[in-house]
Design a protein around this motif. Structure first.
Motif, PDB file in Angstrom:
ATOM      1  N   LEU A 190      39.501 -24.215 -84.519  1.00 17.30           N
ATOM      2  CA  LEU A 190      39.197 -22.979 -85.242  1.00 17.30           C
ATOM      3  C   LEU A 190      39.509 -21.748 -84.395  1.00 17.30           C
ATOM      4  O   LEU A 190      40.108 -20.777 -84.880  1.00 17.30           O
ATOM      5  CB  LEU A 190      37.726 -22.967 -85.657  1.00 17.30           C
ATOM      6  CG  LEU A 190      37.242 -21.712 -86.401  1.00 17.30           C
ATOM      7  CD1 LEU A 190      38.006 -21.535 -87.705  1.00 17.30           C
ATOM      8  CD2 LEU A 190      35.736 -21.800 -86.665  1.00 17.30           C
ATOM      9  N   SER A 191      39.116 -21.788 -83.117  1.00 17.84           N
ATOM     10  CA  SER A 191      39.359 -20.642 -82.239  1.00 17.84           C
ATOM     11  C   SER A 191      40.853 -20.424 -82.014  1.00 17.84           C
ATOM     12  O   SER A 191      41.331 -19.282 -81.985  1.00 17.84           O
ATOM     13  CB  SER A 191      38.634 -20.827 -80.897  1.00 17.84           C
ATOM     14  OG  SER A 191      39.087 -21.977 -80.219  1.00 17.84           O
ATOM     15  N   VAL A 192      41.612 -21.506 -81.886  1.00 16.98           N
ATOM     16  CA  VAL A 192      43.070 -21.395 -81.726  1.00 16.98           C
ATOM     17  C   VAL A 192      43.699 -20.802 -82.981  1.00 16.98           C
ATOM     18  O   VAL A 192      44.555 -19.911 -82.898  1.00 16.98           O
ATOM     19  CB  VAL A 192      43.695 -22.774 -81.412  1.00 16.98           C
ATOM     20  CG1 VAL A 192      45.221 -22.696 -81.479  1.00 16.98           C
ATOM     21  CG2 VAL A 192      43.258 -23.253 -80.027  1.00 16.98           C
ATOM     22  N   LEU A 193      43.283 -21.285 -84.139  1.00 13.37           N
ATOM     23  CA  LEU A 193      43.824 -20.778 -85.411  1.00 13.37           C
ATOM     24  C   LEU A 193      43.513 -19.290 -85.597  1.00 13.37           C
ATOM     25  O   LEU A 193      44.380 -18.508 -86.007  1.00 13.37           O
ATOM     26  CB  LEU A 193      43.260 -21.579 -86.583  1.00 13.37           C
ATOM     27  CG  LEU A 193      43.821 -22.994 -86.780  1.00 13.37           C
ATOM     28  CD1 LEU A 193      43.077 -23.704 -87.914  1.00 13.37           C
ATOM     29  CD2 LEU A 193      45.312 -22.957 -87.054  1.00 13.37           C
ATOM     30  N   LEU A 194      42.276 -18.899 -85.284  1.00 13.92           N
ATOM     31  CA  LEU A 194      41.889 -17.492 -85.418  1.00 13.92           C
ATOM     32  C   LEU A 194      42.681 -16.604 -84.467  1.00 13.92           C
ATOM     33  O   LEU A 194      43.093 -15.490 -84.831  1.00 13.92           O
ATOM     34  CB  LEU A 194      40.389 -17.330 -85.163  1.00 13.92           C
ATOM     35  CG  LEU A 194      39.466 -17.835 -86.278  1.00 13.92           C
ATOM     36  CD1 LEU A 194      38.003 -17.736 -85.852  1.00 13.92           C
ATOM     37  CD2 LEU A 194      39.691 -17.044 -87.560  1.00 13.92           C
ATOM     38  N   TYR A 195      42.902 -17.105 -83.250  1.00 14.48           N
ATOM     39  CA  TYR A 195      43.703 -16.330 -82.302  1.00 14.48           C
ATOM     40  C   TYR A 195      45.128 -16.145 -82.819  1.00 14.48           C
ATOM     41  O   TYR A 195      45.688 -15.039 -82.772  1.00 14.48           O
ATOM     42  CB  TYR A 195      43.733 -17.018 -80.931  1.00 14.48           C
ATOM     43  CG  TYR A 195      44.666 -16.336 -79.955  1.00 14.48           C
ATOM     44  CD1 TYR A 195      44.277 -15.166 -79.300  1.00 14.48           C
ATOM     45  CD2 TYR A 195      45.953 -16.837 -79.716  1.00 14.48           C
ATOM     46  CE1 TYR A 195      45.139 -14.526 -78.431  1.00 14.48           C
ATOM     47  CE2 TYR A 195      46.813 -16.197 -78.847  1.00 14.48           C
ATOM     48  CZ  TYR A 195      46.402 -15.044 -78.211  1.00 14.48           C
ATOM     49  OH  TYR A 195      47.260 -14.391 -77.363  1.00 14.48           O
TER      50      TYR A 195
END
Length: 330
Positions: A190-195
């Motif tokens: 999720l954090s990678v996608l949001l970044y």
């Protein structure tokens, strides 16, 4: 006894100073293009750097017992000494005419540090809901201000209490202590996608939300809040769960020592890389003509070179008696 180091905080400081140098080094190649892609857009991948430094400060400084005299001496003065030292060098070297604005982040950070003892009282006497209340207003006002900027809407609402660099400190403290009830793998993805999503949007639109009312280049937009939050959560999750290839790499002894050294040198590196990128290197490369591909290669070499030189200069200064307090190595 020395404070125990928090490994992922050291890694975040490493990432933040690297991002600063990556962003600043773009000034050396201007608007060069490679395969119809303007290299200047890479800047948007790194805009989380300054907010991340502020969030790290919030994680480390808030909800602590602060004795004002000791705090001013140990926290504030040790930021001012290196700033004065390098500002004098910049002035003598005539690298810029506006020495007081040259290190805008440092001046802003001093103001933030002076506010910490006051903000700390709010944190100490607030529960989770009250801190979330502050952050929710911060996010709402960020959206409001961004919409007004996009549509050129003038407003008289005074939002400066919630809409300041200090908000990143509180966000950093909150995330530092927040337990997110999502599996580590899902949280990392999720954090990678949001970044990626926020970075792509920022690269496409170029919609900055610089806080000129605070005389800084700090971005307080919602996209920036999400981008920096994703970076913070990504590394926190990796270290909390002690799994994955990246964690194993960071735990290699040599890498770990280098990571710690750069983390301690990060503030000094910020001060050193400015004259390198904006003063010393430009006259050397001005006569040269680069193609797009050559600009890309030169850019990568410049980032690595400036990073290593900045680190070595700070490390060297930290070893010299009397001079070490001006090095920015902590």
């Amino acid at each position: 006894m020395a404070n125990k180091r928090i490994e992922y905080i050291d890694t975040l400081k490493f990432i933040a100073i690297l991002a600063v140098i990556v962003a600043h080094a773009l000034s050396l190649i201007g608007s060069a293009e490679v395969l119809h892609f303007k290299l200047g857009k890479i800047d948007q991948l790194c805009r989380f750097a300054v907010p991340l430094f502020l969030m790290i400060s919030g994680a480390l400084f808030l909800n602590k017992e602060i004795i004002l005299k000791d705090y001013l001496k140990k926290r504030v003065i040790r930021v001012i000494y290196p700033l004065i030292f390098f500002t004098v060098l910049i002035y003598i070297g005539k690298i810029t005419n506006n020495v007081l604005y040259y290190y805008w982040y440092s001046w802003m950070f001093i103001g933030v540090l002076l506010a910490v003892p006051i903000i700390n009282k709010f944190i100490q006497h607030s529960n989770k809901k009250e801190i979330e209340y502050y952050l929710i207003i911060f996010i709402i006002l960020s959206i409001f201000n961004q919409v007004c900027n996009i549509f050129n809407i003038k407003y008289a609402l005074d939002i400066t209490f919630f809409y300041t660099p200090v908000s990143y400190l509180i966000l950093g403290y909150y995330l530092f202590n927040k337990k997110i009830n999502i599996s580590a793998n899902k949280l990392i993805i999720l954090s990678v996608l949001l970044y990626i999503i926020t970075s792509v949007i920022k690269m496409k639109t170029g919609n900055y939300n610089y806080s000129h009312e605070f005389h800084t280049y700090l971005d307080l937009s919602l996209l920036q809040i999400i981008q920096v939050t994703s970076v913070f959560i990504f590394f926190k999750t990796i270290y909390d769960n002690k799994t994955g290839i990246l964690y194993k790499l960071m735990e290699v002894n040599a890498v770990k020592k280098f990571n710690l050294s750069v983390s301690r040198a990060s503030y000094g590196m910020y001060l050193v890389q400015h004259p390198l990128i904006f003063g010393i290197i430009p006259p050397l490369i001005k006569p040269l003509k680069f193609t797009g591909t050559q600009s890309c290669i030169f850019y990568i070499i410049s980032v690595i070179t400036v990073f290593i030189i900045s680190w070595l200069v700070v490390l060297l200064l930290s070893k010299i008696p009397y001079i070490n307090k001006f090095s920015g190595y902590y």
